[in-house]
Enzyme design. Structure first.
Site, PDB file in Angstrom:
ATOM      1  N   HIS A  79      27.937  24.228  10.539  1.00 20.49           N
ATOM      2  CA  HIS A  79      27.969  24.661  11.933  1.00 20.49           C
ATOM      3  C   HIS A  79      29.407  24.839  12.401  1.00 20.49           C
ATOM      4  CE1 HIS A  79      23.701  22.934  12.789  1.00 20.49           C
ATOM      5  NE2 HIS A  79      23.725  23.795  11.792  1.00 20.49           N
ATOM      6  N   GLU A  81      30.887  23.682  14.990  1.00 22.59           N
ATOM      7  CA  GLU A  81      31.490  22.413  15.404  1.00 22.59           C
ATOM      8  C   GLU A  81      31.947  21.613  14.184  1.00 22.59           C
ATOM      9  OE1 GLU A  81      27.860  23.239  18.098  1.00 22.59           O
ATOM     10  OE2 GLU A  81      28.405  23.497  16.007  1.00 22.59           O
ATOM     11  N   CYS A 107      23.908  20.733  17.911  1.00 18.57           N
ATOM     12  CA  CYS A 107      22.693  20.111  17.379  1.00 18.57           C
ATOM     13  C   CYS A 107      22.923  18.601  17.255  1.00 18.57           C
ATOM     14  CB  CYS A 107      22.346  20.699  16.013  1.00 18.57           C
ATOM     15  SG  CYS A 107      23.443  20.156  14.683  1.00 18.57           S
ATOM     16  N   CYS A 110      25.743  17.624  14.706  1.00 21.60           N
ATOM     17  CA  CYS A 110      27.075  17.848  15.256  1.00 21.60           C
ATOM     18  C   CYS A 110      27.372  16.868  16.385  1.00 21.60           C
ATOM     19  CB  CYS A 110      27.210  19.286  15.738  1.00 21.60           C
ATOM     20  SG  CYS A 110      27.248  20.484  14.382  1.00 21.60           S
TER      21      CYS A 110
END
Length: 150
Positions: A79, A81, A107, A110
């Site tokens: 991801h 992040e 999410c 993260c």
């Protein structure tokens, strides 16, 4: 008269540009870690360095029909992040106390990483269907703000 964007708008606009580098077929996400009005790191979602991108070989989540917000471990990609956090670790950049700017709400995976990295504030444009992420960030007293951009 010219209207300057706020700092939050400015950094969110940059996240949209960073997201253009994403190689995910489902969602293009961009993220920045910012401290004292300075960009520390950037990240976008895609396969690990040196591996084939989903753009080239297809999306495992699509093939398995996994809906958004579920089974995050069943994805070849990192991801945005995560990549911003990894970039900080790779280059030895202190990020505790930084603000995360992201095109999409984090999410739960993260969210846990951001809490442990000391991120105290998140500014995002769009929501994401992961109630656990919201619980984690709330329990950790991470301030989350949504800002609409033109």
């Amino acid at each position: 008269m010219l209207k300057r964007p706020s700092w939050d708008e400015y950094f969110l606009r940059i996240t949209r540009e960073v997201a253009q580098r994403a190689t995910c077929l489902r969602r293009q996400v961009g993220a920045l870690l910012v401290m004292d009005k300075h960009i520390l790191t950037t990240g976008y979602n895609g396969a690990p360095s040196g591996l084939q991108h989903c753009l080239e070989i297809g999306c495992l989540r699509e093939q398995l029909k996994i809906p958004p917000g579920e089974r995050h471990e069943l994805c070849r990609g990192l991801h945005a992040e995560m990549n911003a956090l990894i970039q900080a670790a790779h280059y030895g950049i202190k990020i505790s106390g930084a603000t995360l700017y992201s095109t999409t709400y984090p999410c739960s995976l993260c969210a846990k990483m951001l809490v442990n990295a000391g991120i105290k504030r998140i500014v995002t444009i769009t929501d994401y269907p992961d109630p656990l992420a919201k619980d984690i960030l709330s329990m950790a007293n991470v301030d989350v703000e949504f800002i609409k951009l033109e």
